[in-house]
Design an enzyme around this catalytic site. Structure first.
Site, PDB file in Angstrom:
ATOM      1  N   LYS A  28      29.113  53.751  56.936  1.00 26.89           N
ATOM      2  CA  LYS A  28      28.201  52.998  56.065  1.00 26.89           C
ATOM      3  C   LYS A  28      26.738  53.387  56.282  1.00 26.89           C
ATOM      4  CE  LYS A  28      27.769  48.916  59.061  1.00 26.89           C
ATOM      5  NZ  LYS A  28      26.333  49.061  59.350  1.00 26.89           N
ATOM      6  N   THR A  29      26.335  53.648  57.547  1.00 29.33           N
ATOM      7  CA  THR A  29      24.938  54.018  57.789  1.00 29.33           C
ATOM      8  C   THR A  29      24.600  55.322  57.083  1.00 29.33           C
ATOM      9  OG1 THR A  29      25.009  52.921  59.945  1.00 29.33           O
ATOM     10  CG2 THR A  29      23.220  54.468  59.571  1.00 29.33           C
ATOM     11  N   ASP A 212      21.877  45.967  54.851  1.00 26.36           N
ATOM     12  CA  ASP A 212      23.012  46.302  55.712  1.00 26.36           C
ATOM     13  C   ASP A 212      23.587  45.026  56.329  1.00 26.36           C
ATOM     14  OD1 ASP A 212      24.849  47.806  57.105  1.00 26.36           O
ATOM     15  OD2 ASP A 212      23.450  48.406  58.683  1.00 26.36           O
ATOM     16  N   GLU A 213      24.872  45.050  56.693  1.00 26.92           N
ATOM     17  CA  GLU A 213      25.541  43.918  57.351  1.00 26.92           C
ATOM     18  C   GLU A 213      25.342  42.624  56.557  1.00 26.92           C
ATOM     19  OE1 GLU A 213      27.513  44.634  59.581  1.00 26.92           O
ATOM     20  OE2 GLU A 213      26.754  46.163  60.962  1.00 26.92           O
ATOM     21  N   GLN A 243      34.311  41.620  59.402  1.00 24.49           N
ATOM     22  CA  GLN A 243      33.514  41.737  60.624  1.00 24.49           C
ATOM     23  C   GLN A 243      32.441  40.652  60.711  1.00 24.49           C
ATOM     24  OE1 GLN A 243      32.739  45.837  62.229  1.00 24.49           O
ATOM     25  NE2 GLN A 243      33.197  46.452  60.133  1.00 24.49           N
ATOM     26  N   ARG A 600      36.772  49.048  67.683  1.00 23.55           N
ATOM     27  CA  ARG A 600      35.813  49.797  68.502  1.00 23.55           C
ATOM     28  C   ARG A 600      36.476  51.020  69.119  1.00 23.55           C
ATOM     29  NH1 ARG A 600      32.366  48.595  65.794  1.00 23.55           N
ATOM     30  NH2 ARG A 600      34.029  47.569  64.643  1.00 23.55           N
TER      31      ARG A 600
END
Length: 668
Positions: A28-29, A212-213, A243, A600
């Site tokens: 996504k970044t 973002d997020e 998330q 993770r």
């Protein structure tokens, strides 16, 4: 790296509002930064018309670093990449007068805010606990509930008292020309709501907003975005409802769904290809999270291969669990040459770390725990920041009270009490009260002289800082107060005093960098102070650690990170899911937390649980976490379930590791 079709579609879509459902490890970044570059290079957007917002300093720094590799300095000039709170600070800096702020306002950190609340509680003879009050006020501000509304809706006496203290706290902030962390969002929202000309100015400036997020936004942050985006919806929201693990901080995952109501022409693009984990890990993560309800369904997939089986190790008790994990890490390190930094031990609650620390220390395995004390928590740093705040805002009463007797100036509590009473009666700051002619009715002689001498010195220092070489003036201030001598008197041993002095030097070096940084050159001292204060609040979750140490951290702290080998420990009922969530029937967020932990892992994922755990001096039997039952049996190997061979397995693992170590040493 080439973009996949979904990533490319997300980068190139800008005609209507866009929601990018970005699964864990889906890049996504990269999508956000590539989209910014595409808007500038291909669509001729001015960099100053693009704003990208995220939640942490680390995330915004990563975005800026990636963009510097894609764009020229000229193309970067004017581009805003900031946290929500830094964007709010910039808005208040430009237009804060609309909500009653004067130029030079300062930001109270959490401890300063707590000190102010403690004093208000003491004055009101209230029995409420200060941290409870701080949390309650924070929630009210994040939900955009005024003190008057909180009072009107109070159903219990404790809520009524809290609402009254909330009002007094806000009055104190305004009187001191200060804001707290939550004000950095709630006040810009008020400003945009109540002043249409300011709202239209900001909307005209922002041609495209990227967030973002998005699942982590609270009510006030969501409203800020809604007010900044014009009716055409020049918005790209990136998030993942699976998330969302910060409800205790006010995050509302339903904000993702609300976008559909606010923007009927919203387009949704799903990023489901994972570039981090093996197929088995993702298959198990998908199986787990499928038990949560979803408005937007998605399934992560990977072409990185099937990967190792996931393991569940059933241990006898807490110490056995820690011993087993440490032995496994030691074995893999010496048998396969795996770096210490490739391992992470993730747990639900901080108290779980103690047994693992002990086991790792006994085996001489280097480790680091996230969430250690901040650089800004050190007394000498807090003292210096208080002086800096006072130089740019003499009306900051909290900073004034910290500085007045640091070092000691023989100004006692009686003198300060009379000064405070006069300041309240006159509705002025403590600093202003020092110059007020009427103070002579409260104080005379040496107490009055000492206060006025301090106030006069501060006035001169602030004037010099504004007109002269900022860094030289700051160093001169700390020479004037003989701060080094004060530090030496406060510490028992010379080495501790020297560490404190070194911290002072580090702070000055930091300030010098801020004053000379190309992106921030020639900024006034007030901006330097705000940057330091905001960095303090935002960077506690971004602390850097030695990259070659086993990482111990909570599942919350692990979000956004990845590790080749992950141990998720304490997979038991009442731990994960936590007892509080079971009682409150909020299992869905606990399941998301487990999902975050699982995703993770890159190569191997191991769960551990104990049959018995000691807490508060008592040992009790533990049931396996219900989340383990959600995993596909064909992808999981269970060890020690029948209670046989646990200790033997641990000892055997340790012996193998020891032999590997001896062989390595012999080879040397």
């Amino acid at each position: 790296m080439a973009l996949n079709p979904q990533q490319l579609a997300a980068v190139r879509h800008f005609e209507t509002p866009l929601l990018v459902l970005a699964g864990a490890g889906s890049g996504k970044t990269g999508v956000i930064t590539r989209k910014i570059a595409w808007l500038i290079e291909k669509q001729a957007y001015a960099p100053s018309s693009i704003v990208a917002v995220t939640f942490t300093n680390k995330a915004s720094s990563e975005m800026r670093l990636r963009l510097k590799k894609q764009l020229s300095p000229a193309q970067m000039k004017g581009l805003t990449i900031a946290t929500f709170h830094r964007l709010g600070m910039q808005m208040l800096h430009r237009d804060g007068g609309a909500v009653g702020l004067r130029k030079g306002f300062t930001i109270l950190d959490q401890s300063d805010s707590l000190s102010s609340l403690r004093e208000l509680i003491r004055e009101g003879n209230s029995a409420i606990e200060e941290r409870v009050l701080q949390h309650r006020i924070s929630q009210w501000k994040n939900d955009f509930i005024s003190a008057a509304a909180a009072l009107a809706n109070a159903s219990e006496e404790s809520e009524r008292i809290s609402a009254l203290l909330y009002a007094r706290y806000n009055d104190l902030l305004r009187a001191c020309n200060s804001v707290d962390f939550d004000d950095l969002i709630s006040l810009p929202v008020s400003m945009l709501r109540e002043h249409s000309e300011i709202r239209e100015k900001w909307r005209g400036r922002i041609r495209h907003l990227l967030v973002d997020e998005y699942q982590d936004t609270n009510t006030a942050q969501y409203e800020l975005v809604r007010l900044l985006v014009d009716k055409f919806g020049a918005l790209t929201a990136v998030g993942d409802d699976d998330q969302s693990i910060y409800s205790w901080r006010g995050a509302r995952p339903e904000n993702l769904m609300a976008l559909q109501n606010d923007y009927p022409n919203l387009r949704v693009i799903k990023l489901e290809q994972n570039y981090r984990s093996s197929q088995r890990i993702l298959r198990c993560a998908n199986a787990l999270i499928s038990h949560n309800p979803h408005v937007f369904d998605k399934r992560l997939w990977s072409d990185l291969g099937l990967g190792d089986m996931l393991r569940v190790s059933v241990c006898k008790h807490t110490l056995d669990e820690a011993e087993w994990v440490a032995a496994e890490i030691l074995t893999r390190h010496y048998q396969k040459g795996t770096r210490w930094g490739d391992f992470a031990i993730l747990y639900r609650s901080n108290f779980q770390s103690r047994a693992f620390e002990q086991a790792l220390r006994e085996k001489q395995i280097p480790y680091s725990i996230s969430g250690g004390s901040s650089f800004f928590d050190k007394a000498e740093i807090k003292d210096m920041l208080a002086y800096l705040k006072l130089l740019v805002n003499p009306d900051d009463d909290t900073a004034f009270l910290r500085c007045i007797n640091t070092p000691r100036r023989e100004i006692g509590p009686t003198t300060l009490g009379r000064l405070g009473l006069h300041a309240r009666n006159r509705n002025i700051s403590l600093f202003a009260a020092c110059h007020d002619i009427g103070l002579e009715t409260q104080l005379t002689g040496r107490p009055l002289h000492r206060l006025q001498r301090f106030a006069n010195w501060l006035t001169l220092a602030a004037d010099n800082a504004e007109r002269g070489d900022t860094l030289a003036v700051l160093k001169g201030v700390f020479d004037d107060i003989d701060y080094v001598e004060w530090v030496e008197k406060q510490h028992e041993s010379p080495p501790r005093a020297q560490r404190a002095i070194d911290n002072i030097k580090e702070l000055f070096a930091w300030i010098e960098r801020l004053l000379t940084d190309e992106d921030q050159k020639d900024q006034p001292l007030i901006e330097v102070v705000r940057s330091l204060c905001l960095h303090d609040m935002l960077s506690r979750q971004d602390e850097e650690t030695d990259s070659n140490q086993v990482q111990l951290m909570t599942l919350h702290a692990a979000k956004g990170l990845e590790f080749p080998h992950v141990f998720m420990v304490g997979m038991e009922e009442d731990l994960l899911p936590h007892r509080n969530s079971v009682e409150a029937d909020t299992i869905e967020e606990e399941r998301r937390l487990a999902y975050v932990g699982m995703t993770r892992a890159r190569h191997t994922l191991t769960f551990t649980r104990s049959r018995a755990r000691q807490q508060f001096g008592e040992t009790s039997a533990c049931d396996a976490s219900r989340f383990l039952d959600d995993l596909p049996p064909e992808d999981v190997t269970v060890m020690g379930e029948l209670g046989k061979g646990d200790a033997e397995q641990t000892r055997t693992t340790g012996k193998v590791a020891l032999k590997g170590l001896m062989d390595m040493l012999a080879g040397d």
